[in-house]
Scaffold this active site. Structure first.
Site, PDB file in Angstrom:
ATOM      1  N   SER A  64       0.796  -1.248   0.000  1.00 51.30           N
ATOM      2  CA  SER A  64       0.000   0.000   0.000  1.00 51.30           C
ATOM      3  C   SER A  64       0.816   1.279   0.000  1.00 51.30           C
ATOM      4  O   SER A  64       0.259   2.353  -0.219  1.00 51.30           O
ATOM      5  CB  SER A  64      -0.945   0.027   1.197  1.00 51.30           C
ATOM      6  OG  SER A  64      -2.038  -0.796   0.931  1.00 51.30           O
ATOM      7  N   LYS A  67       0.448   3.332  -2.968  1.00 56.83           N
ATOM      8  CA  LYS A  67      -0.738   4.175  -3.193  1.00 56.83           C
ATOM      9  C   LYS A  67      -0.362   5.656  -3.248  1.00 56.83           C
ATOM     10  O   LYS A  67      -1.032   6.452  -3.895  1.00 56.83           O
ATOM     11  CB  LYS A  67      -1.784   3.901  -2.103  1.00 56.83           C
ATOM     12  CG  LYS A  67      -2.393   2.496  -2.243  1.00 56.83           C
ATOM     13  CD  LYS A  67      -3.269   2.089  -1.067  1.00 56.83           C
ATOM     14  CE  LYS A  67      -3.804   0.668  -1.302  1.00 56.83           C
ATOM     15  NZ  LYS A  67      -4.468   0.092  -0.137  1.00 56.83           N
ATOM     16  N   TYR A 191      -4.013  -2.422 -10.082  1.00 53.42           N
ATOM     17  CA  TYR A 191      -3.878  -2.286  -8.620  1.00 53.42           C
ATOM     18  C   TYR A 191      -2.958  -3.373  -8.045  1.00 53.42           C
ATOM     19  O   TYR A 191      -2.045  -3.066  -7.269  1.00 53.42           O
ATOM     20  CB  TYR A 191      -5.281  -2.354  -7.985  1.00 53.42           C
ATOM     21  CG  TYR A 191      -5.243  -2.391  -6.485  1.00 53.42           C
ATOM     22  CD1 TYR A 191      -4.925  -1.257  -5.748  1.00 53.42           C
ATOM     23  CD2 TYR A 191      -5.493  -3.574  -5.788  1.00 53.42           C
ATOM     24  CE1 TYR A 191      -4.870  -1.292  -4.353  1.00 53.42           C
ATOM     25  CE2 TYR A 191      -5.441  -3.622  -4.403  1.00 53.42           C
ATOM     26  CZ  TYR A 191      -5.127  -2.475  -3.699  1.00 53.42           C
ATOM     27  OH  TYR A 191      -5.054  -2.523  -2.328  1.00 53.42           O
ATOM     28  N   TYR A 243      -4.602   4.091   7.771  1.00 54.60           N
ATOM     29  CA  TYR A 243      -5.995   3.614   7.926  1.00 54.60           C
ATOM     30  C   TYR A 243      -6.561   4.032   9.278  1.00 54.60           C
ATOM     31  O   TYR A 243      -6.380   5.177   9.689  1.00 54.60           O
ATOM     32  CB  TYR A 243      -6.070   2.091   7.736  1.00 54.60           C
ATOM     33  CG  TYR A 243      -5.137   1.595   6.678  1.00 54.60           C
ATOM     34  CD1 TYR A 243      -5.374   1.940   5.349  1.00 54.60           C
ATOM     35  CD2 TYR A 243      -4.011   0.850   6.968  1.00 54.60           C
ATOM     36  CE1 TYR A 243      -4.521   1.512   4.352  1.00 54.60           C
ATOM     37  CE2 TYR A 243      -3.154   0.422   5.978  1.00 54.60           C
ATOM     38  CZ  TYR A 243      -3.405   0.771   4.677  1.00 54.60           C
ATOM     39  OH  TYR A 243      -2.558   0.364   3.698  1.00 54.60           O
ATOM     40  N   VAL A 261       1.119  -3.520   3.842  1.00 54.12           N
ATOM     41  CA  VAL A 261       0.918  -4.776   4.555  1.00 54.12           C
ATOM     42  C   VAL A 261       2.145  -5.706   4.435  1.00 54.12           C
ATOM     43  O   VAL A 261       2.238  -6.708   5.143  1.00 54.12           O
ATOM     44  CB  VAL A 261      -0.423  -5.397   4.050  1.00 54.12           C
ATOM     45  CG1 VAL A 261      -0.234  -6.138   2.747  1.00 54.12           C
ATOM     46  CG2 VAL A 261      -1.073  -6.242   5.103  1.00 54.12           C
TER      47      VAL A 261
HETATM   48  N1  GLN Z   1      -2.419  -5.382  -1.868  1.00 55.98           N
HETATM   49  C1  GLN Z   1      -2.917  -5.239  -0.530  1.00 55.98           C
HETATM   50  C2  GLN Z   1      -4.421  -5.455  -0.500  1.00 55.98           C
HETATM   51  O1  GLN Z   1      -5.055  -5.054  -1.415  1.00 55.98           O
HETATM   52  C3  GLN Z   1      -2.568  -3.882  -0.017  1.00 55.98           C
HETATM   53  C4  GLN Z   1      -3.059  -3.645   1.388  1.00 55.98           C
HETATM   54  C5  GLN Z   1      -2.071  -2.960   2.261  1.00 55.98           C
HETATM   55  O2  GLN Z   1      -0.885  -2.887   2.012  1.00 55.98           O
HETATM   56  N2  GLN Z   1      -2.570  -2.491   3.380  1.00 55.98           N
HETATM   57  O3  GLN Z   1      -4.978  -6.004   0.391  1.00 55.98           O
END
Ligand code: GLN
Length: 327
Positions: A64, A67, A191, A243, A261
């Site tokens: 993430s 992003k 994505y 988050y 993550v």
């Molecule tokens: N690719 C992971 C997902 O879509 C990204 C989530 C994350 O890094 N928090 O669940």
């Protein structure tokens, strides 16, 4: 040895000995196999110096954190029109939550939760063919880091394609509201490949330099985004980058940051440093347990928090490191 190197080494030593290390994400097949014993840290300062410790040269799944860069690219492509499809408020919900999308008519709260990043991918598809979008994203990351060896890990992307049912649900749901405009496999393809980017701490901290330097890549001197856009991306990182743990991260660390993550965090001390940490064990909100602790230690010892008072003449960059009390 210089002062910052001593701090970084001491933090890495403390993290190596930590017993509580969090829990490695296991819902993405390839991530489940990574050892929680890893810890790496890299700091790129505004003067160009680089300080690393621990596993700073070992690549991990950026997830993430990408992003931030996907958003930067999409803003470059469509400008502020993006904000008619994605909000700018913290969600207070888990990164993969669907609940707010019903009452908020398919408009995700912010670009850093999964739903928001999926819309950002969909926006990129309006400009590029799928393969082209992924290639363009990789080119962008290589240029920011000044490193052509960076790659996307196809196994991780494929693993997520096979198990990413929640993301498929989010994309489908938003397609029903017209906020995903392409076939969901195409949008999710972008994505998942974006999330599957593999980088080490050094490369990630280098890629974050433009955010520490008011939108300019200090290596090339080229403007990546305007100073205003850089400030705004940092504001979103501070308020939404972790988050439902964003408030806690701001409280403990006091810097804009974006977690993934895979256990990485990119954090920016504007005008001072771009910092990447990695430790795969996560806390209950899906943010790196030791990565957060390491950044907390760094800020305690350097005073780099954006909430630290600064004198009007010296500015943030003029502040000395290690010149204040640890709380
Ligand atoms: N690719 C992971 C997902 O879509 C990204 C989530 C994350 O890094 N928090 O669940």
């Amino acid at each position: 040895m210089d002062h910052l190197q001593i701090i970084v080494d001491e933090i890495a030593e403390e993290m190596a000995l930590a017993v509580e290390r969090g829990k490695v994400a296991d819902y993405i097949p390839n991530l489940a196999a990574v050892s929680p014993a890893h810890f790496g840290m890299a700091i790129v300062s505004v003067d160009g110096s680089v300080h690393v410790a621990g596993d700073a040269e070992q690549a991990f799944s950026v997830q993430s954190i990408t992003k931030v860069f996907g958003l930067t690219m999409a803003l470059g492509a469509v400008g502020d029109a993006l904000w008619s499809r994605v909000g700018r408020e913290p969600s207070g919900s888990a990164f993969n939550s669907i609940v707010q999308l019903e009452t908020e008519k398919g408009i995700p709260r912010n670009p850093f939760i999964n739903a928001g990043a999926i819309v950002v991918s969909d926006i990129l598809l309006a400009r590029y063919e799928p393969r082209e979008a992924i290639a363009e994203f990789l080119r962008f990351m290589r240029a920011l880091a000044g490193d052509d060896t960076i790659v996307i890990d196809d196994h991780v992307a494929r693993g997520e394609e096979q198990t990413g049912f929640r993301n498929a649900a989010l994309a489908s749901y938003m397609r029903a509201f017209g906020n995903v405009r392409h076939p969901i496999e195409k949008t999710l393809g972008i994505y998942f490949h974006q999330c599957a980017l593999a980088m080490n701490c050094r490369q990630l901290a280098l890629a974050g330099r433009f955010l520490m330097c008011g939108g300019r890549n200090p290596e090339t001197g080229r403007s990546v985004v305007s100073p205003q856009r850089a400030r705004r991306i940092l504001a979103l990182m501070l308020t939404c980058g972790h988050y439902d743990g964003s408030g806690e991260f701001a409280y403990r660390v006091g810097l804009p940051g974006k977690s993934g993550v895979g256990g990485g965090i990119l954090s920016i001390a504007p005008g001072i440093a771009s910092i990447a940490v990695w430790s795969p064990g996560l806390n209950e909100r899906g943010n790196s347990h030791l990565g957060t602790l390491a950044l907390e230690r760094l800020v305690q010892r350097t005073g780099w928090s954006v909430f630290e008072p600064v004198s009007p003449d010296s500015g943030r960059a003029g502040r000395k490191i290690g010149s204040h009390f640890v709380d």
